[in-house]
Design an enzyme around this catalytic site. Structure first.
Site, PDB file in Angstrom:
ATOM      1  N   GLY A  95      59.086  53.546  58.319  1.00 26.67           N
ATOM      2  CA  GLY A  95      58.282  53.320  57.114  1.00 26.67           C
ATOM      3  C   GLY A  95      56.832  53.001  57.438  1.00 26.67           C
ATOM      4  O   GLY A  95      55.910  53.461  56.762  1.00 26.67           O
ATOM      5  N   CYS A  96      56.610  52.227  58.487  1.00 30.32           N
ATOM      6  CA  CYS A  96      55.252  51.832  58.850  1.00 30.32           C
ATOM      7  C   CYS A  96      54.462  53.007  59.424  1.00 30.32           C
ATOM      8  O   CYS A  96      53.255  53.111  59.212  1.00 30.32           O
ATOM      9  CB  CYS A  96      55.293  50.667  59.828  1.00 30.32           C
TER      10      CYS A  96
END
Length: 181
Positions: free
Chosen positions: A70-71
């Protein structure tokens, strides 16, 4: 037993959802000032919110951990939009609990050298913005802020999904820009 497990699962789900809604600072609040060591294109420097705000609004985003799925998605999206933010006078900065060495690599590979990422290893920034993730307190909650030059938070968005952080903060900066003209 099935009923107990089901009830527990529903309670945890509700707690998780509510945690994301109440933890962060809100629009209208004053943004706490901070300074931090940052990496930009692999180079280390110091970022000070107060100094950045003299140039225009700041998009401050917290993310759990460099190089996670996600990052990485979120960093790529911010990197793609950085020129749009700059055209509006805005500075983008990401903050996580990662070490500066990790962020030096992340700033090159995932951020494309487009914006700085800050090492908040003592979590002072995360705590001052109430952005510590409730369920894993060594991580930041995924939260994004748009901060006006007068330190007022114009916009806040919290979601563990990285999908809308960039579009939402860009829209908030565009709205701020339209109002100042």
């Amino acid at each position: 037993m099935k009923r107990l497990i089901s009830t527990l699962a529903i309670s945890l789900s509700a707690l998780s959802a509510s945690q994301m809604a109440w933890a962060e600072l809100k629009a209208g609040d004053k943004a706490p000032d901070f300074s931090a060591q940052v990496a930009l294109a692999g180079q280390v420097s110091t970022f000070t919110l107060d100094e950045a705000l003299k140039k225009g609004p700041v998009v401050l985003y917290f993310y759990p951990a460099a190089f996670t799925t996600g990052c990485t998605i979120e960093a790529h999206l911010f990197a793609e939009a950085t020129d749009k933010f700059k055209a509006l006078g805005a500075t983008v900065i990401g903050v996580s609990n990662d070490s500066l060495d990790t962020l030096k690599r992340f700033s090159v590979s995932e951020c494309g050298g487009k914006f700085a990422v800050a090492a908040d290893t003592d979590q002072k920034i995360m705590k001052s913005y109430d952005s510590v993730y409730l369920f894993k307190t060594n991580y930041a909650n995924r939260a994004s802020y748009v901060i006006a030059p007068d330190h007022t938070i114009l916009y806040e968005y919290t979601s563990m999904s990285p999908d809308k952080h960039v579009a939402n903060t860009l829209a908030a900066v565009q709205e701020w820009d339209a109002k100042k003209k």
